[in-house]
Design a protein around this motif. Structure first.
Motif, PDB file in Angstrom:
ATOM      1  N   LEU A 214      44.393  28.119 124.169  1.00 30.72           N
ATOM      2  CA  LEU A 214      45.541  27.214 124.234  1.00 30.72           C
ATOM      3  C   LEU A 214      45.872  26.890 125.691  1.00 30.72           C
ATOM      4  O   LEU A 214      46.091  25.729 126.058  1.00 30.72           O
ATOM      5  CB  LEU A 214      46.741  27.888 123.546  1.00 30.72           C
ATOM      6  N   ALA A 215      45.904  27.919 126.539  1.00 26.90           N
ATOM      7  CA  ALA A 215      46.247  27.734 127.952  1.00 26.90           C
ATOM      8  C   ALA A 215      45.255  26.777 128.621  1.00 26.90           C
ATOM      9  O   ALA A 215      45.663  25.860 129.342  1.00 26.90           O
ATOM     10  CB  ALA A 215      46.261  29.085 128.669  1.00 26.90           C
ATOM     11  N   LEU A 218      45.923  23.204 128.231  1.00 23.56           N
ATOM     12  CA  LEU A 218      47.162  22.654 128.819  1.00 23.56           C
ATOM     13  C   LEU A 218      47.078  22.533 130.332  1.00 23.56           C
ATOM     14  O   LEU A 218      48.084  22.259 131.005  1.00 23.56           O
ATOM     15  CB  LEU A 218      48.360  23.549 128.446  1.00 23.56           C
ATOM     16  N   LYS A 221      48.781  19.641 132.217  1.00 23.05           N
ATOM     17  CA  LYS A 221      50.206  19.339 131.990  1.00 23.05           C
ATOM     18  C   LYS A 221      51.011  19.564 133.266  1.00 23.05           C
ATOM     19  O   LYS A 221      50.597  20.333 134.147  1.00 23.05           O
ATOM     20  CB  LYS A 221      50.758  20.267 130.895  1.00 23.05           C
ATOM     21  N   VAL A 224      56.092  23.006 131.414  1.00 19.62           N
ATOM     22  CA  VAL A 224      56.170  23.781 130.174  1.00 19.62           C
ATOM     23  C   VAL A 224      57.584  24.368 130.097  1.00 19.62           C
ATOM     24  O   VAL A 224      58.087  24.906 131.089  1.00 19.62           O
ATOM     25  CB  VAL A 224      55.138  24.935 130.135  1.00 19.62           C
ATOM     26  N   ASP A 270      54.661  15.439 123.036  1.00 17.56           N
ATOM     27  CA  ASP A 270      53.587  16.329 123.488  1.00 17.56           C
ATOM     28  C   ASP A 270      53.974  17.315 124.602  1.00 17.56           C
ATOM     29  O   ASP A 270      53.115  17.952 125.196  1.00 17.56           O
ATOM     30  CB  ASP A 270      52.362  15.502 123.930  1.00 17.56           C
ATOM     31  N   PRO A 272      54.770  20.713 126.012  1.00 22.89           N
ATOM     32  CA  PRO A 272      54.622  22.066 125.470  1.00 22.89           C
ATOM     33  C   PRO A 272      55.923  22.867 125.602  1.00 22.89           C
ATOM     34  O   PRO A 272      56.474  22.960 126.696  1.00 22.89           O
ATOM     35  CB  PRO A 272      53.522  22.700 126.342  1.00 22.89           C
ATOM     36  N   ARG A 303      55.407  19.800 121.516  1.00 16.31           N
ATOM     37  CA  ARG A 303      54.315  20.604 120.969  1.00 16.31           C
ATOM     38  C   ARG A 303      54.803  22.045 120.951  1.00 16.31           C
ATOM     39  O   ARG A 303      54.979  22.658 122.009  1.00 16.31           O
ATOM     40  CB  ARG A 303      53.126  20.450 121.908  1.00 16.31           C
ATOM     41  N   HIS A 321      51.332  25.846 117.410  1.00 12.39           N
ATOM     42  CA  HIS A 321      50.515  27.013 117.724  1.00 12.39           C
ATOM     43  C   HIS A 321      51.361  28.235 117.410  1.00 12.39           C
ATOM     44  O   HIS A 321      52.495  28.326 117.887  1.00 12.39           O
ATOM     45  CB  HIS A 321      50.127  27.048 119.201  1.00 12.39           C
ATOM     46  N   LEU A 348      46.037  29.891 132.596  1.00 13.88           N
ATOM     47  CA  LEU A 348      46.335  28.553 133.121  1.00 13.88           C
ATOM     48  C   LEU A 348      46.063  28.480 134.620  1.00 13.88           C
ATOM     49  O   LEU A 348      45.534  27.488 135.129  1.00 13.88           O
ATOM     50  CB  LEU A 348      47.799  28.210 132.848  1.00 13.88           C
TER      51      LEU A 348
END
Ligand code: M6R
Length: 369
Positions: A214-215, A218, A221, A224, A270, A272, A303, A321, A348
């Protein structure tokens, strides 16, 4: 010395089950009572305490925020937690019936040191929670409870944080024991659960691959957001701090109840948003409230990345998620809920090509005010 890991941070994340267990070691006796003989503040003094003030910086401050919930719930002593850098300069009110708890991994943080010096000048008793033997903060305190995380090398604090939480729980429960407040089945049950937390952290660590994936997705981005309620609120702040310092991303941790007072305007398609969900057992009001917060942000296109207890079916429909964590008492949940956020930030940072152990502009211990 990284033990086969690419970064000290990964090694230190993996060491957390042991760090938690080591910090409990020898402090709970066979009857399930706490033994904190090393805290050299006499029980007679602890019985007279009228207020607890916790001072710390950064990640240690987040541990202190969580401690406030535990101390007030288990002991009914009023407790406030304040950033050491703010506390010192507002002329705080303290006397010999104030217990000041200074939390610091390094024991050398100047802001925290100045706060505790000021507290002692006012006659308050100071208990340090510290990871570094013989460092300045414990030396200048009335007593110290050491965390047994072992040396923490990565600038981003991980295992020290979990052991600070354990130490805070021990102090809270010990105050309850000494003062006889709420000393009954609930507290004995919590002590038992606390002993099992190392194993729960281990369980979480075995399920982190989807979080890493998942990280990585992203990495491009800009922002967050992190939301939580009750002890999930400081966990959200800790998740945001990890992301700022490691991934150099804009991140903010909010109390979910504050959403409608402003931050909800930030929600867009979108974006996060990580939400820390308290246990549906126990304080179910809290749980219901956060489920409606998740619905609100999802309806606006966010998201949703939801951290919730295993078996919590109510959140499933609203989670883009879902990160599941073991069932624990609400107050102990931060020990397991923080771990995925550490892994998330570390991955990330790696995906963005950042230096994980040595983030830009930061030092491991901040010895200037
Ligand atoms: O050594 P300390 O626990 O007193 O340090 C306090 C903060 O500087 C520290 O927690 C900092 O926020 C970390 N880099 C966070 O990961």
């Amino acid at each position: 010395e990284k033990g086969g890991y690419d970064y000290f941070m990964l090694k230190e994340i993996a060491e957390q089950p042991k760090a938690v267990a080591d910090t409990l070691l020898g402090r709970i006796d066979a009857a399930g009572e706490l033994r904190l003989d090393e805290v050299r503040i006499p029980d007679s003094v602890l019985r007279e305490i009228e207020k607890v003030v916790i001072v710390a910086c950064g990640t240690a401050f987040h541990a202190g925020m969580i401690a406030k919930y535990a101390i007030e719930h288990w002991t009914r002593i009023p407790c406030e937690t304040e950033l050491a850098s703010e506390f010192r300069y507002r002329d705080p009110i303290m006397d010999s019936r104030t217990l000041v708890i200074a939390i610091s991994q390094s024991g050398e943080t100047m802001d925290t040191l100045m706060a505790l010096r000021h507290a002692r000048e006012q006659g308050a008793k100071v208990l340090a929670i510290c990871n570094t033997n013989g460092s300045t903060i414990p030396r200048e305190s009335d007593a110290v409870l050491y965390t047994h995380a072992g040396p923490e090398v990565a600038v981003a604090s991980t295992k020290a944080f979990l052991t600070q939480l354990v130490a805070c729980y021990l102090v809270a429960l010990y105050l309850g024991q000494v003062r006889g407040t709420k000393w009954g089945d609930e507290v004995l049950a919590v002590i038992k659960e606390l002993s099992a937390m190392g194993t729960h952290v281990e369980e979480v660590l075995t399920t982190m691959e989807p979080v890493r994936e998942l990280a990585r997705g992203l990495a491009d981005k800009n922002t967050v957001l992190f939301l939580g309620r009750h002890v999930g609120y400081p966990v959200a702040m800790e998740g945001a701090l990890k992301l700022k310092e490691l991934a150099y991303m804009h991140a903010e941790g909010f109390a979910a109840g504050e959403l409608k007072h402003g931050p909800i305007a930030l929600i867009e398609e979108d974006l996060p948003v990580v939400v820390v969900v308290p246990s549906p057992r126990g304080r179910s009001v809290l749980h219901d409230k956060i489920v409606s917060n998740i619905q609100e942000i999802r309806a606006r296109g966010a998201r949703t990345i939801v951290i919730a207890e295993e078996g919590d079916a109510t959140v499933r429909p609203y989670a883009d998620h879902l990160i599941e964590i073991p069932q624990t008492p609400t107050l102990l949940q931060p020990l397991v809920a923080t771990v995925p956020l550490q892994v998330f930030a570390c991955e990330l940072a790696t995906a963005r090509g950042n230096e994980v152990d040595q983030p830009r502009n930061l030092a491991k211990s901040v010895t200037v005010e």
